[in-house]
Design a protein around this motif. Structure first.
Motif, mmCIF file in Angstrom:
data_model
loop_
_atom_site.group_PDB
_atom_site.id
_atom_site.type_symbol
_atom_site.label_atom_id
_atom_site.label_comp_id
_atom_site.label_asym_id
_atom_site.label_seq_id
_atom_site.Cartn_x
_atom_site.Cartn_y
_atom_site.Cartn_z
ATOM 1 N N SER A 216 -11.971 -2.139 8.095
ATOM 2 C CA SER A 216 -12.932 -1.484 8.472
ATOM 3 C C SER A 216 -13.429 -0.212 7.715
ATOM 4 C CB SER A 216 -12.338 -0.704 9.924
ATOM 5 O OG SER A 216 -11.810 -1.837 10.820
ATOM 6 N N ALA A 217 -14.629 0.221 8.343
ATOM 7 C CA ALA A 217 -15.344 1.463 7.750
ATOM 8 C C ALA A 217 -15.161 2.508 8.843
ATOM 9 C CB ALA A 217 -16.727 1.241 7.141
ATOM 10 N N TYR A 218 -14.991 3.815 8.480
ATOM 11 C CA TYR A 218 -14.743 4.900 9.339
ATOM 12 C C TYR A 218 -15.682 6.028 8.959
ATOM 13 C CZ TYR A 218 -10.369 3.029 11.058
ATOM 14 O OH TYR A 218 -9.363 2.382 11.521
ATOM 15 N N GLY A 219 -16.915 6.579 9.964
ATOM 16 C CA GLY A 219 -17.221 7.986 9.696
ATOM 17 C C GLY A 219 -16.397 9.054 10.206
ATOM 18 N N PRO B 4 -14.754 3.389 -1.255
ATOM 19 C CA PRO B 4 -14.953 1.716 -0.980
ATOM 20 C C PRO B 4 -14.150 1.284 -0.203
ATOM 21 C CG PRO B 4 -13.763 2.610 -3.168
ATOM 22 C CD PRO B 4 -14.213 3.932 -2.444
ATOM 23 N N GLU B 5 -14.236 -0.003 -0.001
ATOM 24 C CA GLU B 5 -13.510 -0.654 0.762
ATOM 25 C C GLU B 5 -11.915 -0.584 0.693
ATOM 26 O OE1 GLU B 5 -13.230 -5.540 1.925
ATOM 27 O OE2 GLU B 5 -13.761 -4.950 0.024
ATOM 28 N N THR B 6 -11.182 -0.351 1.576
ATOM 29 C CA THR B 6 -9.700 -0.391 1.799
ATOM 30 C C THR B 6 -9.279 1.088 0.550
ATOM 31 O OG1 THR B 6 -9.228 -1.915 0.055
ATOM 32 C CG2 THR B 6 -9.514 -2.948 2.139
ATOM 33 N N ALA B 7 -10.106 1.762 0.582
ATOM 34 C CA ALA B 7 -9.652 2.984 -0.167
ATOM 35 C C ALA B 7 -8.221 3.559 0.274
ATOM 36 C CB ALA B 7 -10.605 4.082 -0.255
ATOM 37 N N SER B 8 -8.220 3.984 1.772
ATOM 38 C CA SER B 8 -7.076 4.346 2.307
ATOM 39 C C SER B 8 -6.147 3.404 2.728
ATOM 40 C CB SER B 8 -7.367 5.270 3.649
ATOM 41 O OG SER B 8 -6.535 5.509 4.272
ATOM 42 N N PRO B 9 -4.872 3.351 2.654
ATOM 43 C CA PRO B 9 -3.775 2.590 3.110
ATOM 44 C C PRO B 9 -3.524 2.716 4.684
ATOM 45 C CG PRO B 9 -2.934 4.422 2.060
ATOM 46 C CD PRO B 9 -4.194 4.802 1.963
ATOM 47 N N LEU B 10 -4.139 3.661 4.997
ATOM 48 C CA LEU B 10 -3.959 3.805 6.592
ATOM 49 C C LEU B 10 -5.265 4.243 7.243
ATOM 50 C CD1 LEU B 10 -0.757 6.266 6.609
ATOM 51 C CD2 LEU B 10 -0.710 3.674 7.279
ATOM 52 N N LEU C 32 -17.449 8.452 4.626
ATOM 53 C CA LEU C 32 -17.548 7.086 5.111
ATOM 54 C C LEU C 32 -16.261 6.560 4.290
ATOM 55 C CD1 LEU C 32 -21.243 5.742 5.039
ATOM 56 C CD2 LEU C 32 -19.806 5.972 7.099
ATOM 57 N N VAL C 33 -15.257 6.160 5.103
ATOM 58 C CA VAL C 33 -14.067 5.695 4.277
ATOM 59 C C VAL C 33 -13.568 4.247 4.536
ATOM 60 C CG1 VAL C 33 -11.561 6.195 4.259
ATOM 61 C CG2 VAL C 33 -13.150 7.925 4.487
ATOM 62 N N GLY C 34 -13.379 3.444 3.614
ATOM 63 C CA GLY C 34 -12.660 2.084 3.998
ATOM 64 C C GLY C 34 -11.433 2.271 4.132
ATOM 65 N N ALA C 35 -10.959 1.807 5.303
ATOM 66 C CA ALA C 35 -9.704 1.643 5.746
ATOM 67 C C ALA C 35 -9.018 0.553 6.554
ATOM 68 C CB ALA C 35 -9.289 2.976 6.264
ATOM 69 N N PRO C 36 -7.901 0.087 6.743
ATOM 70 C CA PRO C 36 -7.319 -0.811 7.849
ATOM 71 C C PRO C 36 -8.029 -0.292 9.391
ATOM 72 C CG PRO C 36 -5.741 -0.227 6.407
ATOM 73 C CD PRO C 36 -6.709 0.761 6.223
ATOM 74 N N GLY C 37 -8.333 -1.229 10.202
ATOM 75 C CA GLY C 37 -8.743 -0.844 11.381
ATOM 76 C C GLY C 37 -7.570 -0.458 12.155
ATOM 77 N N ASP C 38 -7.898 0.301 13.271
ATOM 78 C CA ASP C 38 -6.859 0.988 14.131
ATOM 79 C C ASP C 38 -6.638 0.442 15.672
ATOM 80 O OD1 ASP C 38 -8.978 2.030 15.271
ATOM 81 O OD2 ASP C 38 -8.603 3.964 14.854
ATOM 82 N N VAL C 39 -6.886 -0.953 15.831
ATOM 83 C CA VAL C 39 -6.658 -1.465 16.754
ATOM 84 C C VAL C 39 -5.497 -2.355 17.029
ATOM 85 C CG1 VAL C 39 -7.498 -3.657 18.517
ATOM 86 C CG2 VAL C 39 -9.163 -2.312 16.892
ATOM 87 N N PRO C 40 -4.575 -1.895 17.881
ATOM 88 C CA PRO C 40 -3.002 -2.280 17.977
ATOM 89 C C PRO C 40 -3.123 -3.739 18.064
ATOM 90 C CG PRO C 40 -3.462 -0.573 19.370
ATOM 91 C CD PRO C 40 -4.872 -0.742 19.013
ATOM 92 N N GLY C 41 -2.259 -4.285 17.301
ATOM 93 C CA GLY C 41 -1.793 -5.670 17.008
ATOM 94 C C GLY C 41 -2.995 -6.508 16.522
ATOM 95 N N ARG D 61 0.872 -1.087 0.063
ATOM 96 C CA ARG D 61 -0.024 -0.228 -0.052
ATOM 97 C C ARG D 61 0.763 1.221 -0.114
ATOM 98 N NH1 ARG D 61 -5.210 -0.918 1.847
ATOM 99 N NH2 ARG D 61 -5.514 0.784 0.327
ATOM 100 N N THR D 62 0.464 2.123 -0.594
ATOM 101 C CA THR D 62 1.215 3.514 -0.973
ATOM 102 C C THR D 62 0.186 4.593 -0.626
ATOM 103 O OG1 THR D 62 0.867 3.945 -3.173
ATOM 104 C CG2 THR D 62 2.567 2.632 -2.565
ATOM 105 N N LEU D 63 0.745 5.795 -0.174
ATOM 106 C CA LEU D 63 0.045 7.049 0.077
ATOM 107 C C LEU D 63 -0.624 7.657 -1.363
ATOM 108 C CD1 LEU D 63 1.651 8.916 2.985
ATOM 109 C CD2 LEU D 63 -0.387 7.720 3.096
ATOM 110 N N ASP D 64 -0.120 6.977 -2.398
ATOM 111 C CA ASP D 64 -0.375 7.386 -3.791
ATOM 112 C C ASP D 64 -2.211 7.224 -3.846
ATOM 113 O OD1 ASP D 64 1.890 8.569 -4.591
ATOM 114 O OD2 ASP D 64 2.567 6.673 -5.301
ATOM 115 N N GLU D 65 -2.471 6.075 -3.266
ATOM 116 C CA GLU D 65 -3.811 5.793 -3.438
ATOM 117 C C GLU D 65 -4.804 6.772 -2.544
ATOM 118 O OE1 GLU D 65 -4.562 1.594 -1.682
ATOM 119 O OE2 GLU D 65 -2.436 1.160 -2.413
ATOM 120 N N LEU D 66 -4.342 7.072 -1.579
ATOM 121 C CA LEU D 66 -5.168 8.083 -0.742
ATOM 122 C C LEU D 66 -5.069 9.415 -1.666
ATOM 123 C CD1 LEU D 66 -6.554 9.045 1.869
ATOM 124 C CD2 LEU D 66 -4.260 10.073 2.790
#
Length: 510
Positions: free
Chosen positions: A306-309, A267-273, A292-301, A240-245
């Motif tokens: 995930s989807a974020y509002g 969409p799903e996994t639109a953001s790499p972070l 509404l943004v599709g991205a990885p979850g931010d739960v450590p470990g 994943r790269t920030l170019d996608e964002l």
């Protein structure tokens, strides 16, 4: 003499042995596969199913019924899921495509075993029991780590007025109608004309009711922006790269220059972070619009999908709860780890582990919007959308990445199945896919807007909100519970021998 020999040869051809029975089973299954979604002829699904029901009812025992159902199901799923090895072979290579062929017999067994058990248990009452057995077996196919509801007969009615019945009993009620029709047709004979007339009356009434409850299209007051980045999933898989964002930010800014919007959907996994990441959140906040943004979850470990509002800050996060078997999860990995390791290494995916599934339902608040979010695969599981509406969702949103499906029928089947969630809940459904299908589905299953597949763009669309509660939302799986009760009522009663011992043929004799 020659004429006599020719006549004998002609008679021999007429008396030739019939084609093997399994060939008819395979042909009927293939016809159902050809009629299945996304074909507009899917409404004819009861016809090949009637052939199957008749064969099951006439089978001498459960073993013969199993053979019939297995051949039928194998033929069906081979055509219905033909896109699976072809599309995933493009992404995972020839070995990956070959491995997905194993899905076909596995899916066929999920039909063959319950249908054969139905024949073995209900005997002469098989035709009466089969519709209710179908409802329960399709319910079971949505449960557990191998959940895979593709092929549910109820989805054959998606594009017809009959689909409005889903607002009453979900896809289960459609499944019951399709398979009940098949049983009635399978049992037709000279004395079954009343049953055929009753069936015709049922279909006519349901069809007319479906048209009656569907209002004319009306203007909707709100505007959303559906963003379709069309980023090659193979590039995402390599890293994943920030170019996608940057792609999604630029597309969104361009769409907002045409006017304000009530909501932007990525969409799903639109953001790499994660959207909460300090390197991402300021850019999202700067758009000045609820997202509404599709991205990885931010739960450590933990690796989560995930989807974020987002509205100034993060207003909530919904983690994907139903994971794709063998794609996002490795079922029974503790037992089958010795098999996964060499296979994943051969696919160039050594070290792949299961994502952590979400456990909680979170309706995402965005000003006066309450979004019930399904992430990709979850859109074919009706209970998730019903739960969201019961929790206060006034809008359904699907974030997807069907680019993995390639250009085959998979993405279209996925979309058509998900359309029923709008009907079941009487909610607008906004769908944003990486390369499609990005679309709007209104509360009656109509599609007022659909973006071109595979084309990068940001699309301004109209939508509305609703607070109604349909019977499907209020009462959930009532059709499945009712089918269970019906099967219990149809169980053959044990007969009793003279002297009070069960099982005798003289039960009830003086």
């Amino acid at each position: 003499m020659n004429d006599h020999l020719a006549f004998r040869a002609w008679r021999a051809r007429l008396n030739a042995p019939p084609l093997p029975a399994w060939l008819g089973d395979a042909l009927a299954g293939a016809v159902l596969g050809l009629l299945g979604l996304p074909s507009p002829l899917a409404v004819l699904a009861p016809l090949p199913l009637a052939f199957l029901h008749r064969r099951l009812a006439r089978s001498p025992d459960g073993r013969a019924a199993f053979r019939t159902a297995l051949v039928f199901a194998l033929a069906f799923f081979t055509l219905h899921l033909a896109w699976l090895p072809a599309s995933l072979g493009e992404v995972l290579g020839p070995l990956g495509g070959l491995l997905t062929v194993l899905v076909l017999p596995a899916a066929a067994l999920t039909w063959a075993v319950p249908l054969a058990l139905t024949r073995g248990v209900f005997g002469a009452r098989t035709l009466a029991a089969l519709p209710f057995a179908w409802v329960l077996l399709e319910l079971l196919r949505t449960r557990g780590p191998l959940a895979f509801p593709w092929g549910n007969p109820g989805y054959a009615l998606t594009g017809t007025p009959l689909a409005q019945l889903a607002s009453v009993g979900g896809v289960a009620l459609l499944t019951l109608l399709v398979t009940l029709t098949a049983s009635v047709l399978a049992g037709l004979g000279s004395s079954r004309r009343p049953a055929l007339l009753a069936l015709f009356a049922l279909w006519s009434a349901a069809w007319l009711w479906g048209r009656w409850v569907t209002p004319a299209p009306a203007p909707t007051p709100r505007t959303a922006v559906l963003v379709q980045g069309a980023i090659d999933p193979r590039l995402k898989a390599r890293g994943r790269t920030l170019d996608e964002l940057g792609v999604y930010l630029d597309l969104t800014r361009g769409a907002l220059r045409s006017g304000a919007a009530d909501l932007v959907v990525w969409p799903e996994t639109a953001s790499p972070l994660p959207a909460s990441d300090p390197g991402v959140l300021p850019a999202l906040r700067g758009l000045g619009v609820p997202l509404l943004v599709g991205a990885p979850g931010d739960v450590p470990g933990q690796a989560r999908n995930s989807a974020y509002g987002v509205d100034g800050g993060v207003t909530g996060r919904q983690d994907k709860r139903v994971l794709v078997p063998f794609g996002e999860s490795l079922p029974f990995s503790r037992v089958l780890g010795f098999l996964y390791t060499p296979v994943l290494r051969s696919l160039g995916m050594a070290g792949l582990t299961s994502l952590t599934p979400g456990r909680l339902l979170n309706v995402l608040p965005l000003r006066d919007l309450r979004a019930g979010v399904s992430i990709c695969y979850e859109s074919v599981f009706g209970p998730l959308s019903r739960q969201a509406v019961r929790a206060g969702a006034n809008l359904l949103v699907v974030l997807s990445n069907d680019a993995w499906f390639g250009r085959g029928a998979g993405a279209e089947q996925h979309f058509q199945m998900g359309r029923l969630r709008a009907i079941e809940t009487r909610r607008f459904l906004l769908r944003a896919g990486n390369d499609g299908v990005s679309a709007v589905v209104d509360p009656w299953g109509r599609v007022p807007f659909r973006a071109p597949r595979g084309q990068r763009g940001a699309y301004r669309v109209a939508f509305g909100v609703s607070s109604v509660r349909t019977p499907s939302v209020r009462y959930g799986d009532w059709v499945s519970w009712g089918s269970g009760v019906a099967l219990l009522a149809l169980l053959p009663l044990p007969t009793r021998r003279r002297g009070g011992r069960p099982g005798g043929p003289e039960a009830g004799a003086p």
